[in-house]
Design an enzyme around this catalytic site. Structure first.
Site, PDB file in Angstrom:
ATOM      1  N   ASP A   1      32.903  49.122 -15.167  1.00 33.92           N
ATOM      2  CA  ASP A   1      32.948  48.755 -13.748  1.00 33.92           C
ATOM      3  C   ASP A   1      34.283  49.184 -13.121  1.00 33.92           C
ATOM      4  OD1 ASP A   1      30.517  47.706 -14.192  1.00 33.92           O
ATOM      5  OD2 ASP A   1      31.099  45.613 -14.065  1.00 33.92           O
TER       6      ASP A   1
ATOM      7  N   CYS B   1      35.918  40.125 -15.004  1.00 35.76           N
ATOM      8  CA  CYS B   1      35.525  40.686 -13.704  1.00 35.76           C
ATOM      9  C   CYS B   1      36.547  40.294 -12.633  1.00 35.76           C
ATOM     10  CB  CYS B   1      34.143  40.203 -13.313  1.00 35.76           C
ATOM     11  SG  CYS B   1      32.929  40.269 -14.654  1.00 35.76           S
TER      12      CYS B   1
ATOM     13  N   CYS C   1      33.027  47.717 -19.857  1.00 39.99           N
ATOM     14  CA  CYS C   1      31.770  47.625 -19.093  1.00 39.99           C
ATOM     15  C   CYS C   1      31.600  48.813 -18.144  1.00 39.99           C
ATOM     16  CB  CYS C   1      31.714  46.324 -18.306  1.00 39.99           C
ATOM     17  SG  CYS C   1      33.002  46.190 -17.053  1.00 39.99           S
TER      18      CYS C   1
ATOM     19  N   CYS D   1      29.352  44.735 -11.615  1.00 41.70           N
ATOM     20  CA  CYS D   1      28.436  43.603 -11.755  1.00 41.70           C
ATOM     21  C   CYS D   1      28.586  42.628 -10.587  1.00 41.70           C
ATOM     22  CB  CYS D   1      28.727  42.891 -13.068  1.00 41.70           C
ATOM     23  SG  CYS D   1      30.280  41.993 -13.021  1.00 41.70           S
TER      24      CYS D   1
HETATM   25 FE1  FES Z   1      32.612  44.374 -16.028  1.00 41.78          FE
HETATM   26 FE2  FES Z   1      31.846  42.414 -14.510  1.00 41.78          FE
HETATM   27  S1  FES Z   1      30.861  43.119 -16.303  1.00 41.78           S
HETATM   28  S2  FES Z   1      33.496  43.759 -14.179  1.00 41.78           S
END
Ligand code: FES
Length: 143
Positions: free
Chosen positions: A37, A104, A35, A60
């Site tokens: 992040d 996450c 993702c 997110c």
């Molecule tokens: Fe990747 Fe939440 S979508 S940390």
């Protein structure tokens, strides 16, 4: 039923412990290549306790809520207790996350672990390398 619990929404809208600690004793970062992040954790350790903890999360809402909750869970705790924090404990404290958002909470566990490792390394504190390997969170989160 709502996708996200009230607790998740509260920590997303009003995240606790956001920021950086300039003279942190340990800094750790974790990222998810899928993702994209990224989470960064700053620890201030005093007398073997988490005197302060801050985070920066570029990610997110679930990652922000997980960082916020994780920092609340370890603040003031003895190092040994804080190091034992798992993504499962973070998820439970958030009253759950949707299955596809469990990863996450893994970022929070990993970033905290990385910050402890940094603290140990900087202070030349010997540790068993296995302490920072093979945490079970990945399997749970990927399930
Ligand atoms: Fe990747 Fe939440 S979508 S940390």
């Amino acid at each position: 039923m709502a996708l996200y619990s009230e607790t998740v929404m509260d920590h997303f809208r009003n995240p606790r412990n956001v920021g950086i600690i300039e003279d942190a004793d340990g800094v750790g970062e974790a990222g998810n290549p899928v993702c994209g992040d990224i989470m960064k954790i700053y620890l201030k350790i005093d007398d073997d306790r988490i005197a302060d903890v801050k985070f920066e999360t570029f990610g997110c809402g679930s990652a922000i809520a997980s960082s916020s909750m994780a920092t609340e869970l370890i603040k003031g705790k003895p190092v040994s207790e804080a190091m034992a924090l798992t993504n499962k404990a973070v998820t439970e404290a958030l009253d759950g996350l949707p299955a596809h958002k469990l990863h996450c909470s893994v970022l929070a566990e990993e970033a905290i672990q990385a910050a402890f490792k940094d603290y140990y390394d900087k202070n030349h504190i010997p540790y068993d390398a296995s302490l920072f390997q093979g945490r079970s969170c990945h399997k749970e989160a990927d399930a």
